[in-house]
Write an enzyme that holds these catalytic residues in place. Structure first.
Site, short mmCIF file in Angstrom:
data_model
loop_
_atom_site.label_atom_id
_atom_site.label_comp_id
_atom_site.label_asym_id
_atom_site.label_seq_id
_atom_site.Cartn_x
_atom_site.Cartn_y
_atom_site.Cartn_z
N ARG A 61 0.80 -1.22 0.00
CA ARG A 61 0.00 0.00 0.00
C ARG A 61 0.84 1.28 0.00
O ARG A 61 0.59 2.19 -0.78
CB ARG A 61 -0.91 0.06 1.24
N THR A 62 1.81 1.35 0.89
CA THR A 62 2.54 2.62 1.02
C THR A 62 3.29 2.92 -0.27
O THR A 62 3.21 4.02 -0.81
CB THR A 62 3.50 2.57 2.23
N ARG A 111 11.52 3.95 2.84
CA ARG A 111 11.17 2.96 3.86
C ARG A 111 12.42 2.12 4.12
O ARG A 111 13.08 1.68 3.18
CB ARG A 111 10.03 2.05 3.39
N HIS A 139 5.79 6.12 11.41
CA HIS A 139 5.18 6.01 10.08
C HIS A 139 4.20 7.18 9.91
O HIS A 139 2.99 6.99 9.89
CB HIS A 139 4.46 4.65 10.01
C1 NCD Z 1 2.14 -0.97 8.18
C2 NCD Z 1 3.65 -0.80 8.22
O1 NCD Z 1 4.34 -1.07 7.24
O2 NCD Z 1 4.10 -0.38 9.28
N1 NCD Z 1 1.64 -1.16 6.89
C3 NCD Z 1 1.40 -0.06 6.09
O3 NCD Z 1 2.25 0.77 5.87
N2 NCD Z 1 0.15 0.06 5.61
C4 NCD Z 1 1.62 -1.97 9.14
C5 NCD Z 1 2.14 -3.37 9.13
O4 NCD Z 1 3.00 -3.73 8.33
O5 NCD Z 1 1.66 -4.14 9.95
#
Ligand code: NCD
Length: 313
Positions: A61-62, A111, A139
């Protein structure tokens, strides 16, 4: 833009760098971005600029929502998703990689598995750096889309009763989110097995902001009064010892039975991916907001990119 909010050229590393006014500014801009995020309107407000999208940890998603947000604004995107394909495998340091990428693009999304990586990158890069998750640290862009989802669902975030459930120790989303919620006077409840409760330093920091979270390991105790239930995955990859993970795996599961006593207008959120902590039967209830929440990553990230890169609709 309100005269005292200006994100141009700024790094987005932690929610601690945000005031309530800043958060509201990004949420208002995200609201304006909605028709563009859905493809109903077109803009090329960042045409000719380049975004470096560096993901040294898994992401669906990100990474994709940053990429989609960038294209919706007319940006070009350089995407790195495999460390194995970069000079990092030859021993290059993160600082050197960032220095290079900085000269190839106009903003960097990063990331990384190490806490503090985004701050380090922000210190060496001239271009704005946006933290897309640094280890178990924070985040912030997820938090902004979480707040946006709460605001759109509930009308306002002020004074909401918010229950955070799951891996509060290693979950970076809940670290950033709980900090941000103190700006809105939210009442926080942390539900987790004792070994996964919110780290002590975060609790202390929340207390210093006047927020006194209630802590328990039993969702049944607190579900009746919740306006928002924010569920998280146990962060298996962050456990130093796999046996410790096995002890807590599958310890909680939100299903329709668990929500039986909840308010009718309770919303259930989750940053996703989920493993088994929300039963699929919840998806078709009015409570489920997690897929809408995932979409909200696009308008929020459009608002952030346009703000730090200087694009106006
Ligand atoms: C989260 C993350 O990467 O911290 N996911 C995200 O960015 N939507 C949560 C997770 O991985 O559990």
């Amino acid at each position: 833009m309100s005269s005292d909010v200006n994100f141009f050229g700024k790094d987005i590393v932690s929610m601690r760098d945000f005031s309530r006014k800043d958060v509201e500014y990004i949420m208002d801009l995200a609201e304006e971005m909605l028709p563009y995020a859905k493809g109903e309107k077109r803009t090329k407000c960042l045409e000719g600029k380049i975004l470096g999208n560096l993901f040294f940890e898994p992401s669906t998603r990100t990474r994709m929502s940053f990429e989609s947000a960038a294209y919706r604004l007319g940006l070009h995107v350089m995407d790195v998703t495999q460390t194995s394909m970069t000079s990092i495998t030859k021993g290059e340091t993160l600082a050197d990689t960032i220095r290079m990428v900085d000269t190839y693009c106009d903003a960097i999304v990063l990331r990384h598995p190490n806490e503090g990586a985004a701050r380090l990158a922000a210190n060496v890069a001239d271009s704005p750096v946006i933290n897309a998750g640094d280890g178990a640290g924070s985040h912030p862009t997820q938090t902004l889309l979480d707040l946006f989802t709460m605001k759109r669902s509930k009308g306002s975030i002020d004074d909401l009763n918010i229950v955070l459930l799951g891996d509060l120790k290693y979950g970076r989303t809940v670290h950033s989110l709980s900090h941000a919620l103190t700006m809105f006077g939210a009442k926080l409840t942390f539900v987790a097995p004792e070994s996964l409760q919110m780290p002590h330093d975060i609790i202390e920091s929340l207390k210093s902001k006047g927020c006194n979270p209630y802590m328990t390991d039993d969702l049944n105790d607190v579900i009746q009064d919740a306006d928002v239930l924010y569920v998280t995955r146990i962060q298996r990859e962050r456990f130093p010892d796999p046996n410790e993970y096995k002890k807590v795996a599958g310890m909680y599961r939100v299903n329709n039975e668990a929500l039986r006593e909840s308010k009718k207008d309770l919303i259930v959120m989750h940053p996703l991916p989920r493993v088994d902590e929300i039963a699929p039967e919840v998806d078709s209830t009015e409570h489920a907001k997690y897929f809408e929440q995932a979409f909200n990553g696009i308008p929020i990230r459009m608002a952030l990119l346009a703000s730090v890169m200087g694009g106006e609709l």
